[in-house]
Write an enzyme that holds these catalytic residues in place. Structure first.
Site, mmCIF file in Angstrom:
data_model
loop_
_atom_site.group_PDB
_atom_site.id
_atom_site.type_symbol
_atom_site.label_atom_id
_atom_site.label_comp_id
_atom_site.label_asym_id
_atom_site.label_seq_id
_atom_site.Cartn_x
_atom_site.Cartn_y
_atom_site.Cartn_z
ATOM 1 N N ASP A 127 -1.865 32.690 14.895
ATOM 2 C CA ASP A 127 -2.018 33.914 13.832
ATOM 3 C C ASP A 127 -0.312 34.450 14.250
ATOM 4 O OD1 ASP A 127 -2.131 34.898 16.827
ATOM 5 O OD2 ASP A 127 -3.344 36.486 16.738
ATOM 6 N N SER A 128 0.358 33.824 14.936
ATOM 7 C CA SER A 128 1.761 34.041 14.982
ATOM 8 C C SER A 128 2.575 34.186 13.608
ATOM 9 C CB SER A 128 2.468 33.139 15.922
ATOM 10 O OG SER A 128 2.365 31.917 15.449
ATOM 11 N N ASP A 145 -6.339 30.257 14.935
ATOM 12 C CA ASP A 145 -6.706 31.478 15.832
ATOM 13 C C ASP A 145 -7.575 32.455 15.248
ATOM 14 O OD1 ASP A 145 -5.299 31.679 18.198
ATOM 15 O OD2 ASP A 145 -3.349 32.038 17.145
ATOM 16 N N LYS A 196 -9.200 29.310 18.362
ATOM 17 C CA LYS A 196 -8.543 29.849 19.762
ATOM 18 C C LYS A 196 -8.692 31.270 19.683
ATOM 19 C CE LYS A 196 -4.177 30.136 20.513
ATOM 20 N NZ LYS A 196 -3.896 31.414 20.636
ATOM 21 N N GLU A 247 -7.938 34.804 22.277
ATOM 22 C CA GLU A 247 -7.077 35.507 23.454
ATOM 23 C C GLU A 247 -8.139 36.344 24.349
ATOM 24 O OE1 GLU A 247 -3.995 37.654 22.018
ATOM 25 O OE2 GLU A 247 -2.969 35.932 20.840
ATOM 26 N N GLU A 299 0.511 31.544 28.256
ATOM 27 C CA GLU A 299 1.755 31.986 27.752
ATOM 28 C C GLU A 299 2.554 32.870 28.793
ATOM 29 O OE1 GLU A 299 1.113 33.360 23.705
ATOM 30 O OE2 GLU A 299 3.171 33.761 23.594
HETATM 31 O O1 KIV Z 1 -0.005 32.311 17.566
HETATM 32 C C1 KIV Z 1 0.348 31.390 18.182
HETATM 33 O O2 KIV Z 1 1.170 30.748 17.494
HETATM 34 C C2 KIV Z 1 -0.143 31.138 19.391
HETATM 35 C C3 KIV Z 1 0.795 29.866 20.414
HETATM 36 C C4 KIV Z 1 2.179 30.683 20.313
HETATM 37 C C5 KIV Z 1 0.427 29.583 21.447
HETATM 38 O O3 KIV Z 1 -0.759 31.603 20.192
#
Ligand code: KIV
Length: 278
Positions: free
Chosen positions: A46-47, A85, A115, A117, A184
């Site tokens: 989600d970056s 994510d 993924k 968090e 992280e």
């Molecule tokens: O969203 C993302 O790119 C991430 C990574 C930096 C681990 O969570």
């Protein structure tokens, strides 16, 4: 050759002490390049909220956007093990809501794992997803979706109390069925302790040398952003300079009528050019 072909290869990597390489990816062009590389796994992170959309956090990213980018990356890197994510607030409301959102991302996006968090509070979500046959990668330390709660993007888990909370969270996520754990911006000694303690692999970003694998944002490791230089980042290329040079050369050649040349032009129709400028 990629080591990770399916979710069981995470446990195999840990057993065999084989480091796992992971990069983020968001678009077809980069996905095609990653497909041809030896990188083990790809994260549609989600970056993309920061890197692709230019937001100052990942908070605005939606489920539909994660699906859209997962489909694109899947088309470009069909052989890679794809993790996507779950975006902010897509797994926070209820287990039912989390299952619906996770199911949509997997079914419509085409990834093989998701993924999320967070620590102890999210162990029940991890358990429910795994029960529904959705492999889960957990994420502790600096969890960017919690940037406002954390008060910024800083190293997490320093000090006795915070490090023991992170260790407890890591154990709970593993017990809930997570297949791997992203760490992280964590001190490397703590990341090392967590790595030794767990039977699932840890994947570090800004978490030092002792994790079972490493992940970087693809644009960062390729040096696409001259202004982004955190301590943990190593730039393996300087694409910002390469791209800037190419754009300025193109601009100059257009303005000086050096491009296009005859070899870049089509011919074949009878033309009658009156105002030939060459
Ligand atoms: O969203 C993302 O790119 C991430 C990574 C930096 C681990 O969570």
């Amino acid at each position: 050759m990629s080591f990770v072909k399916n979710i069981n290869d995470f446990a195999r990597a840990k057993r065999e002490k084989t480091p796992i390489s992971m990069v983020t990816c968001y678009d077809y062009g980069f996905a095609r390049l990653v497909e041809k590389s030896n990188i083990d796994t790809v994260l549609v992170g989600d970056s993309l909220g920061n890197v692709v959309a230019g937001f100052d956090s990942t908070i605005p990213v939606t489920v539909d956007q994660m699906i859209y980018h997962t489909q694109i990356v899947k088309r470009g890197a069909p052989s890679k093990f794809l993790i996507t994510d779950l975006p902010f607030m897509s797994y926070h409301v209820s287990i039912e809501d989390s299952l619906k959102n996770a199911g949509r991302i997997m079914k419509e996006g085409g990834c093989s794992a998701l993924k999320l968090e967070g620590g102890e509070d999210f162990a029940p979500v991890v358990e429910a997803l795994v029960r529904a046959s959705i492999p889960v990668v957990a994420h502790l330390g600096l969890t960017p979706q919690s940037v406002h709660k954390l008060g910024g993007y800083s190293v997490q888990g320093r000090g006795e109390e915070k490090s023991s909370i992170m260790k407890k969270d890591a154990r709970m996520l593993q017990d809930a069925g997570a297949s791997a754990l992203v760490l992280e911006m964590v001190p490397e000694e703590l990341a090392g302790e967590i790595t030794e303690m767990l039977s699932i692999p840890t994947i570090g970003i800004g978490a030092g040398r002792y994790c079972d694998g490493q992940v970087l944002v693809i644009n960062d490791l390729l040096g696409m952003n001259e202004e982004f230089n955190p301590k943990f980042l190593k730039k393996y290329a300087d694409l910002a300079t390469v791209i800037n040079g190419a754009l300025n050369q193109y601009d100059s050649e257009v303005k000086n009528r050096k491009f296009p040349e005859e070899r870049n032009a089509f011919s074949g129709t009878a033309g009658n050019i009156k105002n030939k400028v060459y």
